[in-house]
Design a protein around this motif. Structure first.
Motif, short mmCIF file in Angstrom:
data_model
loop_
_atom_site.label_atom_id
_atom_site.label_comp_id
_atom_site.label_asym_id
_atom_site.label_seq_id
_atom_site.Cartn_x
_atom_site.Cartn_y
_atom_site.Cartn_z
N ILE A 277 0.50 2.17 3.66
CA ILE A 277 1.86 2.71 3.67
C ILE A 277 2.73 1.86 4.59
N GLY A 278 3.92 1.50 4.13
CA GLY A 278 4.82 0.70 4.95
C GLY A 278 5.86 1.55 5.66
N ASP A 279 6.61 0.91 6.55
CA ASP A 279 7.64 1.59 7.34
C ASP A 279 8.64 2.34 6.46
N THR A 280 8.98 1.77 5.31
CA THR A 280 9.98 2.39 4.45
C THR A 280 9.58 3.82 4.05
N ILE A 281 8.31 3.99 3.64
CA ILE A 281 7.84 5.33 3.25
C ILE A 281 7.78 6.25 4.47
N LYS A 282 7.43 5.67 5.59
CA LYS A 282 7.42 6.48 6.81
C LYS A 282 8.83 7.01 7.09
N ILE A 283 9.83 6.15 6.98
CA ILE A 283 11.21 6.54 7.24
C ILE A 283 11.69 7.56 6.20
N LEU A 284 11.49 7.26 4.91
CA LEU A 284 11.92 8.17 3.85
C LEU A 284 11.32 9.56 4.03
N SER A 285 10.06 9.61 4.47
CA SER A 285 9.35 10.89 4.59
C SER A 285 9.64 11.56 5.93
N ASN A 286 10.59 11.02 6.66
CA ASN A 286 10.98 11.58 7.96
C ASN A 286 9.78 11.62 8.93
N GLY A 287 8.91 10.63 8.76
CA GLY A 287 7.78 10.50 9.69
C GLY A 287 6.48 11.14 9.24
N LYS A 288 6.51 11.79 8.06
CA LYS A 288 5.31 12.51 7.59
C LYS A 288 4.15 11.55 7.26
N TYR A 289 4.46 10.47 6.56
CA TYR A 289 3.41 9.51 6.21
C TYR A 289 3.33 8.41 7.27
N LYS A 290 2.12 7.91 7.46
CA LYS A 290 1.88 6.92 8.52
C LYS A 290 2.05 5.49 8.01
N SER A 291 2.80 4.68 8.74
CA SER A 291 2.75 3.24 8.46
C SER A 291 1.92 2.65 9.59
N ALA A 292 0.64 2.55 9.35
CA ALA A 292 -0.28 2.26 10.46
C ALA A 292 -0.19 0.82 10.94
N GLU A 293 -0.38 0.71 12.23
CA GLU A 293 -0.48 -0.60 12.86
C GLU A 293 -1.83 -1.21 12.45
N HIS A 294 -1.82 -2.49 12.11
CA HIS A 294 -3.08 -3.15 11.74
C HIS A 294 -3.06 -4.61 12.18
N ARG A 295 -4.22 -5.23 12.18
CA ARG A 295 -4.33 -6.62 12.59
C ARG A 295 -5.60 -7.23 12.02
N VAL A 296 -5.72 -8.52 12.12
CA VAL A 296 -6.86 -9.21 11.50
C VAL A 296 -7.56 -10.08 12.53
N ARG A 297 -8.88 -9.90 12.58
CA ARG A 297 -9.71 -10.73 13.46
C ARG A 297 -10.15 -11.98 12.70
N THR A 298 -10.30 -13.09 13.38
CA THR A 298 -10.77 -14.31 12.72
C THR A 298 -12.30 -14.34 12.76
N THR A 299 -12.87 -15.28 12.04
CA THR A 299 -14.33 -15.37 11.90
C THR A 299 -14.76 -16.80 12.20
N SER A 300 -15.95 -16.94 12.77
CA SER A 300 -16.36 -18.29 13.16
C SER A 300 -17.16 -19.02 12.08
N THR A 301 -17.53 -18.30 11.02
CA THR A 301 -18.45 -18.93 10.06
C THR A 301 -17.80 -19.39 8.77
N GLU A 302 -16.78 -18.68 8.33
CA GLU A 302 -16.22 -18.97 7.00
C GLU A 302 -14.73 -18.70 7.00
N SER A 303 -14.01 -19.38 6.11
CA SER A 303 -12.60 -19.07 5.95
C SER A 303 -12.45 -17.79 5.14
N ARG A 304 -11.45 -17.00 5.50
CA ARG A 304 -11.21 -15.75 4.79
C ARG A 304 -9.90 -15.86 4.02
N VAL A 305 -9.84 -15.28 2.81
CA VAL A 305 -8.56 -15.16 2.12
C VAL A 305 -8.25 -13.69 1.86
#
Ligand code: OGA
Ligand code: NI
Length: 361
Positions: A277-305
């Motif tokens: 869920i993105g910020d737009t849906i969070k705003i439209l729903s007056n805060g009811k739906y979550k636009s969760a914070e997320h992030r990506v860790r890198t890996t030492s063995t292989e490239s990720r797509v």
């Protein structure tokens, strides 16, 4: 031979200005993370305080059958709590998902000269952009990621301006995901108990973009981030990740009942797609739906797509808590903003958690 980066400027030029990207750094034989990529302690992604998000993916084929209501509830519940869920039987053939990952590797395996043909300013379209990190000129520490971004206007432009290595599959992906996208957005909005015109829905899902992210293997994943913490600014995001893993979602105080766990890993599930869920849906729903914070860790063995389809409102669409909802609840938790302004603010800053939402406060 690894190029000698005597100054932070020469490294920046090599990666950001000359089209090499992070992939170029790794291909040059670099064996340590350069200073410019080292995150401050508090942004580093440690595996302690994390846990796999072990829930079954939602079966979207059941939306059209006797279990309709149950599936609908699962979607709503996930949007209200974590803001992330996975889906299967989503209508996109599994062979296409495989081709997408292959084509992402094909594109990033091009030479730096070929990839730089899609740099802003020289790219044949302003909607197509090859780049690295997120906002390199704004970031103290760069993100360990290269990407190609393909904004959709129409089929003709897509086939003309998107890179040959991936244009057909990316366009198929975008089109085949649109039924699911509309279903999910309609379900979320209907569940708010307000009536929304068909044309408004069109406006809310009116702009689409396919990205391909490439996270080269990293000599020291403890020091870097693939993507720093952020929430997506748009309506919803559909994400295809490969089998490597590394996507983490932050638990907020309300749904954190895992004691010491702060971040949940969204594990790769073969054939599944991740929806968030993105910020737009969070705003439209007056805060009811979550636009969760997320992030990506890198890996030492292989490239990720990973290959997200971002669904945004039309740039001229006014985004604010739905009027009927504000009347019912007696409070508007966000102000109304034009989506174009929200987007400009988002791209004008480095990734910084949920700070993007403050623009609509
Ligand atoms: C993004 C994002 C996650 C991933 O592109 O906004 O969060 O797994 N990507 O690559
Ligand atoms: Ni994201």
């Amino acid at each position: 031979m690894a190029p000698n980066f005597n100054t932070s400027d020469s490294l920046y030029d090599f990666v950001v200005k000359n089209g090499n990207g992070v992939k170029g750094l790794i291909d040059s034989g670099l064996s340590e993370v350069p200073e410019r990529y080292i995150q401050p302690e508090e942004e580093r992604i440690k595996k302690v305080k994390t846990k796999r998000h072990d829930v079954s993916p939602i079966d979207l084929s059941k939306l059209r059958g006797p279990d309709h209501k149950k599936v609908l509830d699962e979607i709503v519940r996930a949007a209200e709590t974590l803001g992330f869920f996975q889906v299967v039987n989503h209508g996109i053939p599994l062979e296409l998902l495989e081709s997408l990952k292959d084509s992402a590797h094909r594109f990033f395996n091009l030479s730096p000269e070929e990839k730089s043909l899609f740099y802003p300013g020289v790219s044949p379209s302003t909607k197509v952009k090859y780049g690295t990190s997120f906002a390199p000129e704004k970031e103290k520490a760069l993100e360990w990621k290269d990407y190609i971004s393909m904004g959709y206007t129409d089929d003709h432009d897509a086939l003309q301006y998107w890179p040959n290595e991936c244009k057909e599959v990316a366009l198929d992906y975008l089109k085949l995901s649109s039924t699911m996208v509309r279903d999910i957005v309609e379900i979320l909005i209907e569940n708010l108990g307000v009536r929304v015109e068909e044309s408004r829905i069109e406006g809310i899902i009116g702009m689409k973009m396919v990205n391909m992210n490439y996270y080269p293997l990293c000599p020291n994943p403890d020091l870097t981030v693939g993507v720093g913490r952020h929430s997506d600014m748009g309506t919803i995001t559909v994400l295809l990740q490969d089998g490597i893993g590394g996507l983490y979602v932050k638990l907020d105080d309300h749904n954190n009942n895992h004691n010491d766990v702060e971040w949940l890993e969204v594990p790769p599930i073969p054939g599944a797609l991740v929806i968030n869920i993105g910020d737009t849906i969070k705003i439209l729903s007056n805060g009811k739906y979550k636009s969760a914070e997320h992030r990506v860790r890198t890996t030492s063995t292989e490239s990720r797509v990973s290959i997200p389809v971002f669904i945004f409102p039309k740039p001229t669409e006014k985004i604010g808590p739905l009027e009927e909802l504000v009347k019912k609840e007696g409070v508007a938790r966000y102000r109304e903003v034009m989506f174009q302004d929200y987007m400009n603010n988002f791209f004008a800053n480095a990734h910084h958690g949920k700070k993007s939402l403050e623009f609509a406060k």
